[in-house]
Enzyme design. Structure first.
Site, short mmCIF file in Angstrom:
data_model
loop_
_atom_site.label_atom_id
_atom_site.label_comp_id
_atom_site.label_asym_id
_atom_site.label_seq_id
_atom_site.Cartn_x
_atom_site.Cartn_y
_atom_site.Cartn_z
CE LYS A 54 2.56 -8.38 6.78
NZ LYS A 54 2.52 -6.97 7.22
CG ASN A 55 1.05 -5.68 3.68
OD1 ASN A 55 1.08 -5.96 4.87
ND2 ASN A 55 2.13 -5.38 2.98
NE ARG A 124 3.27 2.23 8.92
CZ ARG A 124 3.70 3.43 9.24
NH1 ARG A 124 4.19 3.67 10.43
NH2 ARG A 124 3.66 4.41 8.37
CB CYS A 148 9.01 -4.42 10.67
SG CYS A 148 8.43 -6.11 10.50
NE ARG A 153 7.01 1.04 8.59
CZ ARG A 153 6.49 -0.19 8.51
NH1 ARG A 153 6.83 -1.10 9.40
NH2 ARG A 153 5.66 -0.50 7.55
N PRO A 154 6.99 7.60 9.58
CG PRO A 154 7.50 9.45 8.26
CD PRO A 154 7.98 8.07 8.60
CB VAL A 155 1.35 8.41 10.57
CG1 VAL A 155 1.61 6.93 10.77
CG2 VAL A 155 1.44 9.16 11.89
CG ASP A 156 4.56 12.91 7.09
OD1 ASP A 156 4.88 11.70 7.16
OD2 ASP A 156 4.92 13.64 6.15
CG ASP A 357 7.38 -5.81 2.52
OD1 ASP A 357 8.09 -5.02 3.17
OD2 ASP A 357 6.13 -5.80 2.57
CB VAL A 379 10.94 1.64 0.47
CG1 VAL A 379 9.57 1.91 1.09
CG2 VAL A 379 10.80 1.38 -1.03
NE ARG A 452 4.33 -8.13 12.90
CZ ARG A 452 4.93 -7.19 12.21
NH1 ARG A 452 6.19 -6.91 12.41
NH2 ARG A 452 4.27 -6.46 11.32
C1 UD1 Z 1 3.22 -0.94 3.61
C2 UD1 Z 1 3.29 -2.39 3.97
C3 UD1 Z 1 4.73 -2.85 4.10
C4 UD1 Z 1 5.53 -2.46 2.86
C5 UD1 Z 1 5.35 -1.00 2.51
C6 UD1 Z 1 6.01 -0.60 1.21
C7 UD1 Z 1 1.26 -2.70 5.30
C8 UD1 Z 1 0.68 -3.01 6.63
N1 UD1 Z 1 2.60 -2.59 5.22
O1 UD1 Z 1 3.79 -0.23 4.71
O2 UD1 Z 1 4.73 -4.27 4.25
O3 UD1 Z 1 6.90 -2.69 3.13
O4 UD1 Z 1 3.94 -0.69 2.41
O5 UD1 Z 1 5.56 -1.39 0.18
O6 UD1 Z 1 0.56 -2.62 4.30
N2 UD1 Z 1 5.97 7.61 4.62
C9 UD1 Z 1 6.02 8.91 5.07
N3 UD1 Z 1 4.90 9.44 5.65
C10 UD1 Z 1 3.74 8.73 5.80
C11 UD1 Z 1 3.70 7.40 5.33
C12 UD1 Z 1 4.83 6.87 4.74
O7 UD1 Z 1 7.04 9.58 4.96
O8 UD1 Z 1 2.77 9.28 6.33
C13 UD1 Z 1 7.18 7.01 4.02
C14 UD1 Z 1 7.71 5.87 4.88
O9 UD1 Z 1 8.55 6.35 5.91
C15 UD1 Z 1 8.47 5.04 3.88
C16 UD1 Z 1 7.66 5.24 2.58
O10 UD1 Z 1 6.83 6.39 2.80
O11 UD1 Z 1 9.76 5.58 3.70
C17 UD1 Z 1 6.79 4.06 2.23
O12 UD1 Z 1 5.90 3.80 3.27
P1 UD1 Z 1 4.44 3.22 2.99
O13 UD1 Z 1 4.24 2.95 1.54
O14 UD1 Z 1 3.47 4.10 3.68
O15 UD1 Z 1 4.53 1.85 3.74
P2 UD1 Z 1 3.56 1.33 4.85
O16 UD1 Z 1 2.14 1.64 4.47
O17 UD1 Z 1 4.07 1.73 6.18
#
Ligand code: UD1
Length: 478
Positions: A54-55, A124, A148, A153-156, A357, A379, A452
């Site tokens: 999926k990812n 996401r 989920c 789940r910030p995008v900073d 996951d 995580v 999903r």
């Molecule tokens: C992806 C996967 C998800 C998996 C996760 C960790 C997809 C669509 N989803 O999610 O299934 O559980 O990897 O293996 O591929 N973070 C920040 N700022 C950011 C981005 C992330 O602080 O801008 C933090 C998140 O809050 C979290 C950690 O980094 O605590 C890991 O997140 P991330 O690796 O980015 O996971 P996703 O890409 O959201």
């Protein structure tokens, strides 16, 4: 790897010769309110086929926006997250066709830089389009992503990285806090240096796509990767994206090493790739064998992508064999491994640590093992809501913030069928597993969360002998 990522370049628009029925995607909403009804305890046996990741699929579908001409992805799972992503691409103007587990995307007709918010909020992975659109058009407007509900789940990191590549990023609060980003020079992105504070999978994907089309060289450090004993180990989805972009004409070096050097190109061309098997689906079925004390095999699987789980299940007492390069067999049959599986501790962390996951599914398993086990989630900060549902099935679990003590079958857990609610994708999978082990009937509501990410999970379990059926309540007439 070569078996699963068999890339080749199609510099001209790719036209499939396949005469199979095609599905054209549009951004239409579908509503589901079915439930899964499971009668346990189940005894499983046989073999199942694992679907594509999926990812990886979500990221590669977004990456097709970087390419001119057609891209062809093989082994794409037929799940609702992928349909939502296809709808986002269609909304933007891409032509998306699906046939026989393949998806072909031609993004030559993309003519929008603002993504439909309703689709965006469903998944996401939709946020991945920010990088390609910004790099290609110099501007993008996207809603903050859905997915989920497992904590903040910030995008900073995505946004700070894009700023390092020469963009101006604003959060518009007018409607639902949309992100508006545009190239500061009014044209496009420029190469830069950026160090991620945390090796985020999503931010690494966004920045790789953006930098591949930026003007100049980009160096990204602390990207999603890990070294084990000094040996670089690939974060599977990140490596898939790097391979796809490179085969589309990009130049990315260092995949799997923690530092990526990316030479931006003004033009990328559609290419073809095979999506790797979904390691989380592999893990879920491995745990299904363990929780039902059964023996099942599965392929295709990449054993190194689930090595952490293999270690933990072996510690519990399961016998895991690699039948050939891409086939795994997990046995927890009492006659071969003894009556009990032993509890064990896990702490989730980025790859190759224990995958977050698979944490909910492991929690379900631990309720059937002996002793008490500590589950630590490092995580995401709110990924324990499945514990409440498992408790409804008779599990004894004590949650404290992001940790849980799971008491085994000799310490108060005793699974018994009951109605429960899937609150997120992997939490929902943990309820299916618990339902297979529980005595009596388990009804799982809100299965749209599960669908999903798992392709035909009910059919696959039926093939293995489980008594699971989907039922759709009759509409209530008013
Ligand atoms: C992806 C996967 C998800 C998996 C996760 C960790 C997809 C669509 N989803 O999610 O299934 O559980 O990897 O293996 O591929 N973070 C920040 N700022 C950011 C981005 C992330 O602080 O801008 C933090 C998140 O809050 C979290 C950690 O980094 O605590 C890991 O997140 P991330 O690796 O980015 O996971 P996703 O890409 O959201």
């Amino acid at each position: 790897m070569a078996l699963f990522c068999n890339f080749s370049i199609f510099p001209k628009p790719f036209v499939p010769s396949c005469s199979s029925q095609k599905t054209q995607f549009s951004n239409q909403n579908t509503k589901q309110d079915s439930i899964f009804r499971i009668k346990g305890p189940a005894a499983l046996s046989g073999h199942i086929t694992i679907s594509g990741s999926k990812n990886s699929s979500l990221a590669l579908l977004a990456a097709t926006l970087c390419c001119s001409g057609s891209s062809l992805l093989h082994n794409v799972p037929n799940i609702s997250d992928i349909q939502a992503m296809a709808s986002i691409l269609s909304f933007l103007g891409a032509k998306v066709e699906s046939f026989d587990g393949k998806m072909m995307v031609n993004s030559d007709g993309v003519d929008k830089v603002e993504v439909d918010s309703e689709e965006m909020k469903k998944i996401r992975g939709g946020f991945f389009v920010i990088g390609p659109l910004l790099a290609r058009f110099g501007e993008v407007v996207v809603a903050l992503p859905g997915g989920c509900d497992i904590g903040k789940r910030p995008v900073d990191l995505h946004l700070r990285g894009l700023r390092a590549l020469g963009s101006v990023v604003e959060l518009r609060q007018v409607q639902d806090g949309k992100v508006w980003a545009h190239a500061a020079n009014g044209k496009g992105l420029v190469g830069g240096r950026f160090r991620l504070d945390y090796p985020s999978v999503g931010a690494t994907a966004t920045l790789m796509m953006a930098a591949s089309m930026a003007d100049g060289i980009t160096v990204l450090s602390n990207v999603a990767k890990v070294m084990i004993g000094g040996i670089p180990t690939d974060e599977p989805e990140v490596v898939d994206i790097a391979h796809f972009l490179n085969h589309s004409g990009a130049l990315i070096e260092g995949a799997g090493t923690g530092t990526l050097v990316i030479w931006g190109k003004s033009q990328l061309y559609g290419s073809e790739c095979v999506i790797r098997p979904d390691r989380i689906e592999v893990g879920t079925f491995m745990i299904a064998a363990a929780i039902t004390r059964s023996c099942i095999s599965m392929s295709p699987a990449i054993p190194s992508s689930v090595s952490c789980l293999i270690d933990k299940l072996s510690e519990a007492g399961c016998k895991i064999s690699q039948l050939d390069q891409h086939t795994l067999r997990v046995s927890a049959v009492p006659a071969y491994v003894g009556d009990d599986l032993r509890g064990f501790g896990i702490k989730t962390s980025p790859f190759p640590g224990f995958p977050t996951d698979l944490q909910p599914q492991i929690m379900a398993l631990l309720t059937t093992c002996t002793g008490s086990s500590l589950v630590e989630e490092s995580v995401f900060d709110n990924r324990m809501t499945h514990a409440r549902e498992l408790q409804k099935l008779g599990a004894r679990i004590q949650v404290s913030k992001s940790s849980a003590i799971v008491f085994g079958k000799d310490e108060g857990s005793s699974l018994c069928g009951s109605p429960v609610i899937a609150r997120d994708l992997r939490g929902g999978a943990s309820l299916i597993l618990a339902g297979l082990a529980a005595k009596g009937t388990t009804e799982i509501h809100k299965i749209e969360h599960i669908e999903r990410g798992y392709e035909k999970i009910d059919t696959k379990l039926q093939i293995l002998g489980a008594d699971i059926e989907r039922s759709t309540p009759l509409p209530v007439l008013v």
